[in-house]
Structure formats: structure tokens, C-alpha cells
Design an enzyme around this catalytic site. Structure first.
Site: not given
Length: 177
Positions: A124, A140
Site C-alpha cells: 500500500d 483497492d
């Protein structure tokens, strides 16, 4: 072109787009590893948004840390649901937004699954400091956009009859045999 051939071509196009989206997600994560790992966050807008490397071994908000098997199994369940859904959606332009949602969910699920299988965690790197939102990635975003679009479509675009056609595999109000 007959319906079966159109449906097959549609599936191939959807898979090609999904693989393209997965590739793009993986390229952004590779870029994050090369440029952000071990570095201070890269500030885009001070106090609002920055790029910050994170190895996420759980889900959003840090839940299910280290439970990789749950996530990997869920990708197969999601994939099965998307394939089932695609097999039932009428081959009409009106239902293209639902197909786009399916492709986005599929690509997002597999984008993060590739990370879990190859690294044991998800990479991330997007962080909204202003609202202290969990750090996230491109995969995401795919899933979030699909979920948001799906809610909008279900509330304002599709009618009950449209959904009935998909769920009960009906064509023009008659049950398909």
C-alpha cells in the site's frame, strides 16, 4: 454474430481489461517499492495527501493480520461470483456498467492476491493524512470505485425488473429454459 459468440467475445474482452488493470496495479506497486520503501513519505499536498510505503499483512484498518489464507480463499469466491454474474448479465448496452463493476472487483481482488501470493503481504502507498484514512493502493481503488458505482446503479439506474432478469436469468419477463 450469434449470442454465444458475442458472449464469448465479451468474456475475452473483460478478461483482457482485468489483466491490464492487474498489470497496472502491479506496476504501481513495483514503483512504490523502488521509490518509497525505506524512504520518508513523499508529500504531495502537505497535511492532506502523501505517498507512504506500507506492507499490509491484514485487511483495511489492520484487521485479520497474518490471515493470508482467508484473503486468498476469498479471491476464489469473489472470482466465482463474478464469473457467475457475467454468465447471467444480458448482453445489452444497458448492463455494461454492471459488467464494468465486475471487472473492477475481479481486478482489485486479484491485484492484491498477487501481492499476498508473491510477498505474503499487500503493498500500500496512498495515504490521506487529512482524514487519517488507511493507506491503500490501486487495486483497492478498483474495488472501492466498483462498490460506489454499484450502489449508485442499484439506487438510481436499474429497476427491479432489470435485477430480476439477472438473478432469475429471465429474458423479457419470461423464464429462460
Amino acid at each position: 454474430m450469434d449470442l454465444n459468440k458475442r458472449r464469448y467475445v465479451n468474456y475475452v474482452k473483460a478478461l483482457a481489461v482485468a489483466f491490464g488493470l492487474i498489470l497496472f496495479d502491479q506496476l504501481t506497486k513495483l514503483t512504490a517499492v523502488e521509490n518509497l520503501k525505506g524512504q520518508k513519505p513523499f508529500v504531495i499536498i502537505d497535511g492532506v495527501f502523501q505517498l507512504e510505503y506500507l506492507e499490509n499483512r491484514g485487511a483495511a484498518f489492520g484487521i485479520f493480520q497474518g490471515k493470508q489464507i482467508i484473503f486468498i480463499l476469498s479471491v476464489f469466491l469473489i472470482s466465482t461470483a463474478v464469473i457467475w454474474f457475467f454468465s447471467r448479465v444480458p448482453m445489452e448496452l444497458r448492463f455494461l456498467p454492471l459488467q464494468v463493476c465486475g471487472v473492477l472487483v475481479f481486478a482489485g481482488a486479484w491485484g492484491n492476491c498477487v501481492d499476498r501470493l508473491s510477498h505474503g503481504y499487500v503493498i500500500d502507498f496512498f495515504y490521506f493524512i487529512l482524514i487519517d484514512f488507511p493507506i491503500f493502493n490501486v487495486a483497492d481503488i478498483y474495488v472501492t470505485v466498483a462498490a460506489f458505482l454499484l450502489v449508485i446503479l442499484l439506487l438510481f439506474y436499474y429497476k427491479e425488473e432489470d435485477l430480476d432478469r439477472i438473478l432469475h436469468h429471465r429474458k423479457s419477463g419470461r423464464r429462460k429454459d
